[in-house]
Design a protein around this motif. Structure first.
Motif, PDB file in Angstrom:
ATOM      1  N   TYR A 246       0.835  -1.201   0.000  1.00 23.60           N
ATOM      2  CA  TYR A 246       0.000   0.000   0.000  1.00 23.60           C
ATOM      3  C   TYR A 246       0.866   1.246   0.000  1.00 23.60           C
ATOM      4  N   GLY A 247       1.964   1.217   0.760  1.00 23.21           N
ATOM      5  CA  GLY A 247       2.863   2.372   0.806  1.00 23.21           C
ATOM      6  C   GLY A 247       3.399   2.708  -0.568  1.00 23.21           C
ATOM      7  N   ALA A 248       3.757   1.683  -1.354  1.00 22.54           N
ATOM      8  CA  ALA A 248       4.246   1.904  -2.718  1.00 22.54           C
ATOM      9  C   ALA A 248       3.130   2.434  -3.612  1.00 22.54           C
ATOM     10  N   GLN A 249       1.948   1.841  -3.491  1.00 23.45           N
ATOM     11  CA  GLN A 249       0.818   2.268  -4.318  1.00 23.45           C
ATOM     12  C   GLN A 249       0.423   3.712  -4.020  1.00 23.45           C
ATOM     13  N   TYR A 250       0.490   4.083  -2.726  1.00 22.16           N
ATOM     14  CA  TYR A 250       0.160   5.468  -2.387  1.00 22.16           C
ATOM     15  C   TYR A 250       1.172   6.436  -2.989  1.00 22.16           C
ATOM     16  N   LEU A 251       2.476   6.106  -2.914  1.00 24.02           N
ATOM     17  CA  LEU A 251       3.503   6.978  -3.494  1.00 24.02           C
ATOM     18  C   LEU A 251       3.223   7.213  -4.973  1.00 24.02           C
ATOM     19  N   CYS A 252       2.866   6.150  -5.679  1.00 22.50           N
ATOM     20  CA  CYS A 252       2.576   6.259  -7.106  1.00 22.50           C
ATOM     21  C   CYS A 252       1.286   7.042  -7.359  1.00 22.50           C
ATOM     22  N   TYR A 253       0.223   6.660  -6.677  1.00 23.54           N
ATOM     23  CA  TYR A 253      -1.101   7.264  -6.876  1.00 23.54           C
ATOM     24  C   TYR A 253      -1.088   8.767  -6.551  1.00 23.54           C
ATOM     25  N   SER A 254      -0.356   9.141  -5.495  1.00 24.20           N
ATOM     26  CA  SER A 254      -0.336  10.546  -5.058  1.00 24.20           C
ATOM     27  C   SER A 254       0.425  11.438  -6.032  1.00 24.20           C
ATOM     28  N   GLN A 255       1.187  10.804  -6.967  1.00 26.32           N
ATOM     29  CA  GLN A 255       1.946  11.603  -7.930  1.00 26.32           C
ATOM     30  C   GLN A 255       1.486  11.322  -9.360  1.00 26.32           C
ATOM     31  N   LYS A 256       0.190  11.041  -9.467  1.00 25.87           N
ATOM     32  CA  LYS A 256      -0.515  10.942 -10.756  1.00 25.87           C
ATOM     33  C   LYS A 256      -0.187   9.671 -11.542  1.00 25.87           C
ATOM     34  N   GLY A 257       0.314   8.653 -10.868  1.00 26.27           N
ATOM     35  CA  GLY A 257       0.432   7.358 -11.512  1.00 26.27           C
ATOM     36  C   GLY A 257      -0.913   6.651 -11.479  1.00 26.27           C
ATOM     37  N   LYS A 258      -0.975   5.451 -12.067  1.00 25.55           N
ATOM     38  CA  LYS A 258      -2.229   4.704 -12.098  1.00 25.55           C
ATOM     39  C   LYS A 258      -2.130   3.466 -11.211  1.00 25.55           C
ATOM     40  N   VAL A 259      -3.086   3.327 -10.306  1.00 28.21           N
ATOM     41  CA  VAL A 259      -3.225   2.143  -9.461  1.00 28.21           C
ATOM     42  C   VAL A 259      -4.626   1.606  -9.712  1.00 28.21           C
ATOM     43  N   GLU A 260      -4.718   0.359 -10.166  1.00 33.55           N
ATOM     44  CA  GLU A 260      -6.016  -0.207 -10.541  1.00 33.55           C
ATOM     45  C   GLU A 260      -6.196  -1.582  -9.918  1.00 33.55           C
ATOM     46  N   ALA A 261      -7.439  -2.001  -9.827  1.00 31.11           N
ATOM     47  CA  ALA A 261      -7.711  -3.358  -9.350  1.00 31.11           C
ATOM     48  C   ALA A 261      -7.059  -4.344 -10.299  1.00 31.11           C
ATOM     49  N   SER A 262      -6.347  -5.307  -9.738  1.00 30.69           N
ATOM     50  CA  SER A 262      -5.602  -6.249 -10.557  1.00 30.69           C
ATOM     51  C   SER A 262      -6.534  -7.240 -11.245  1.00 30.69           C
ATOM     52  N   GLU A 263      -6.226  -7.553 -12.504  1.00 27.04           N
ATOM     53  CA  GLU A 263      -7.012  -8.548 -13.227  1.00 27.04           C
ATOM     54  C   GLU A 263      -6.588  -9.962 -12.881  1.00 27.04           C
ATOM     55  N   THR A 264      -5.388 -10.111 -12.337  1.00 28.06           N
ATOM     56  CA  THR A 264      -4.895 -11.427 -11.922  1.00 28.06           C
ATOM     57  C   THR A 264      -4.673 -11.435 -10.424  1.00 28.06           C
ATOM     58  N   ARG A 265      -4.790 -12.603  -9.857  1.00 26.23           N
ATOM     59  CA  ARG A 265      -4.639 -12.753  -8.408  1.00 26.23           C
ATOM     60  C   ARG A 265      -3.175 -12.540  -8.030  1.00 26.23           C
ATOM     61  N   GLU A 266      -2.902 -11.538  -7.206  1.00 23.88           N
ATOM     62  CA  GLU A 266      -1.536 -11.234  -6.804  1.00 23.88           C
ATOM     63  C   GLU A 266      -1.382 -11.496  -5.308  1.00 23.88           C
ATOM     64  N   TYR A 267      -1.453 -12.784  -4.983  1.00 22.75           N
ATOM     65  CA  TYR A 267      -1.333 -13.205  -3.593  1.00 22.75           C
ATOM     66  C   TYR A 267      -0.515 -14.480  -3.558  1.00 22.75           C
TER      67      TYR A 267
END
Length: 509
Positions: free
Chosen positions: A80-101
Motif C-alpha cells: 500500500y505504501g508503494a501504491q500510495y507513493l505512485c497514486y499521489s503523484q498521478k500514476g495509475k493504481v487499478e484493481a488487478s485482473e490477476t490474483r496477486e497473492y
C-alpha cells in the motif's frame, strides 16, 4: 544519539514484522500510526511505509502527510505504501485482473539499483495485494518485475524514494532481509550499534536522570518482562525500588510460592500478596472474556494500590510494558487494531496518581530476553514461556471457579512438566492448557463419566504476532493425555489445538 528508522503503520498485519527485521540488524526503529508520527530530526535516517488492508481508491483511504519526509530522507513504500507513493503523484493504481497473492519470482537481473545489491537475479517474493500499479509517473523508473506484475518495484528519479509491491519482511520472501538491510544500512546509512548492552547502559543512565532519588513501586508477575524491568530499575535506583507480586488465584500451580523463592536470590525487594479469594469471588458467574479481563485488571489495580499505599513517598509506578503491548493498544483509524484489552497499558496511573516509568516499552519479547541475559538473569527464568496477564482466567473458557482453576492447574502442570522432562520446552515459544466449557461422555473403569475436556496448545513464534502450531510427537501427546485423564479428577478427554496465528490467536480468549 542513536540512528533510527521510522515505520509508518497503515494497518498491515505484517507491520511489526518489519520492525523486528530491522531490530535484528542492530538498528533501532519505531512504529507509529501513519497520521501521528514524530518530527523528522537528525536521528531519523529513513522512513518505511507499511502495507494496509485498504485501497488507495476507497473513500476512507489512509492519506499520510509526507511533505516533510519525501525527498528529505530515504523512503521505502511497501505494498500500500508503494501504491500510495505512485497514486499521489498521478500514476495509475487499478484493481488487478490477476490474483496477486502468494509466492512469485521477482526479476532484478536488469536492475542496477542499490536496493537489490547482493540479491539473486530471480528471487522468490511474497505478494499480498488486490490493487496493482499499472502506470508509473514520468519521474519514476521501474527497477524490478514479476511475470504478472510489471511494476513490482520502482524508484523516484533523483531522490532516494523506493516502492515495492511485495513484502520483504515475511519469511516467504527468501532474500527479504537482504533487501531491508540494503535500504536501512546502505541507502539510509544507519549505524548497526543498537545492542542489548548499549540499551542497558543508555536505559540505566536515563532512569537515573529521570528518577533521581525518587521511590518506585513495580508490579511483578513472575514473568520475563516484569522481572527484567525490575532488575534494570534495581541497577539504576537500588533500594528505592519496591516490587509487589499479587497472587490473583489464577497463576500456574504452586507459582506464587515458587516465584517468591526465585526472587529471594535476585536481591529485589519483593512483597507477596495473596488475594486469590477476592479475585475468584468477583469472577463468579462471569463468562464473557472481556468482562473477565476487566474484572481481573480492576481487582489487580485495587489490591496493588492498597499495598502500595502502605509505602511512603512513592512517586513512580514501574511497569513491564513491552512494545507489542504499546502498539496493539493504539488504534488510529484502523492501523494496529486492538485485538484485546491490555490491562498493563493504562488504567493504573489514573487510579494511583503516580507517574509511570516503563523501561522496556520499546522492546520486543525476544529483545527483552537478550537484555535479561546481558543483565545476568538466569536462563531458567528468561526461558519461561509467556503467560497472559489475566492468567488462567482467559484459559478457562466460561465461568471461573475454584474447582475449574484446580482442574486446569493440575492438567497444565502435567503438560508443562512433561515438556521440560522430554527436552521439548525450550524449543517452544509458548505452551499451555485450556479448559473448555464442554463436557463429554467417557468410560473410566466400569463406569460411564460425563466430565471436562482440556485442550493442549503449543506454538512456535518469535514475538507472538504470528505463530505456527508445534508438531509434538504422537507418543508424547499420548502419554500426556493419558497422564492428565488418569491423574486429574474431572477430565476425561484431551485434544490438541493445531491452529496457527493468523487466523487463530495463541490464547483462546
Amino acid at each position: 544519539m542513536t540512528d533510527k528508522i521510522l515505520i509508518l503503520d497503515f494497518g498491515s498485519q505484517y507491520t511489526q514484522l518489519i520492525g523486528r527485521r530491522i531490530r535484528e540488524m542492530n538498528v533501532y526503529c519505531e512504529i507509529h500510526p501513519y497520521n501521528h508520527f514524530p518530527a523528522i530530526d537528525q536521528t531519523v535516517k529513513g522512513v518505511i511505509l507499511s502495507g494496509s488492508p485498504y485501497s488507495v481508491h476507497q473513500p476512507d483511504a489512509l492519506i499520510p502527510d509526507l511533505e516533510k519526509i519525501e525527498g528529505h530522507v530515504p523512503v521505502l513504500g511497501i505494498c500500500y505504501g508503494a501504491q500510495y507513493l505512485c497514486y499521489s503523484q498521478k500514476g495509475k493504481v487499478e484493481a488487478s485482473e490477476t490474483r496477486e497473492y502468494g509466492r512469485a519470482m521477482l526479476n532484478v537481473g536488469f536492475s542496477q539499483s542499490p536496493l537489490f545489491e547482493g540479491i539473486s537475479e530471480r528471487t522468490q517474493v511474497w505478494m499480498s495485494h488486490g490493487d496493482t500499479i499499472t502506470l508509473l509517473p514520468d519521474h519514476f523508473e521501474c527497477i524490478a518485475s514479476t511475470d504478472t506484475v510489471k511494476n513490482a518495484a520502482f524508484k523516484i528519479k533523483n531522490e532516494p524514494t523506493y516502492g515495492i509491491q511485495f513484502h520483504p519482511e515475511v519469511y516467504h520472501t527468501t532474500e527479504g532481509s537482504q533487501l531491508l538491510k540494503n535500504f536501512v544500512v546502505n541507502i539510509c546509512q544507519c549505524q548497526q550499534n543498537w545492542t542489548p548492552e548499549s540499551f542497558i547502559t543508555t536505559t540505566i543512565n536515563e532512569l537515573k536522570a529521570k528518577l533521581g532519588n525518587d521511590k518506585v513501586v513495580l508490579g511483578l508477575s513472575g514473568g520475563v518482562d516484569s522481572t527484567v524491568a525490575g532488575v534494570l530499575m534495581h541497577h539504576a535506583i537500588g533500594s528505592n525500588l519496591t516490587c509487589i507480586f499479587v497472587n490473583n488465584g489464577l497463576l500456574r500451580k504452586n507459582e506464587f510460592e515458587n516465584v517468591l523463592e526465585q526472587y529471594k536470590h535476585m536481591q529485589l525487594n519483593v512483597i507477596g500478596v495473596d488475594a486469590s479469594d477476592r479475585f475468584l469471588n468477583d469472577l463468579k458467574g462471569i463468562s464473557d472474556p472481556e468482562k473477565k479481563r476487566k474484572i481481573i485488571g480492576r481487582d489487580f489495580i485495587e489490591v496493588f494500590n492498597a499495598e502500595a499505599k502502605k509505602l511512603t513517598d512513592v512517586q513512580w509506578l514501574g511497569q513491564g510494558t513491552i512494545y507489542p503491548d504499546v502498539i496493539e493498544s493504539v488504534s488510529v483509524n484502523g492501523p494496529s487494531a486492538t485485538i484485546k484489552s491490555h490491562h498493563n497499558v493504562g488504567g493504573l496511573p489514573k487510579e494511583m496518581h503516580l507517574k509511570v516509568v516503563e523501561p522496556l516499552r520499546l522492546l520486543f519479547k525476544d529483545e527483552v530476553r537478550r537484555v535479561g541475559s546481558a543483565l545476568g538473569i538466569s536462563q531458567k527464568l528468561l526461558g519461561r514461556h509467556p503467560f497472559p496477564g489475566p492468567g488462567l482466567g482467559v484459559r478457562i473458557l466460561g465461568e471461573v471457579t475454584s474447582e475449574r482453576v484446580r482442574i486446569l492447574q493440575d492438567a497444565d502442570a502435567i503438560f508443562i512438566d512433561s515438556l521440560i522432562e522430554s527436552g521439548l520446552y525450550d524449543s517452544i515459544w509458548q505452551a499451555g492448557t485450556i479448559l473448555l466449557p464442554v463436557k463429554s461422555v467417557g468410560v473410566m473403569g466400569d463406569e460411564r463419566t460425563y466430565e471436562n475436556t482440556v485442550a493442549l496448545r503449543a506454538v512456535h513464534s518469535t514475538d507472538g504476532m504470528t505463530a505456527d502450531w508445534v508438531h509434538l510427537p504422537y507418543d508424547f501427546l499420548a502419554k500426556v493425555s493419558n497422564d492428565i485423564i488418569n491423574k486429574v479428577r474431572g477430565v476425561n478427554r484431551v485434544v490438541y489445538d493445531i491452529s496457527s496465528k493468523p487466523p487463530a490467536t495463541i490464547e483462546w480468549e
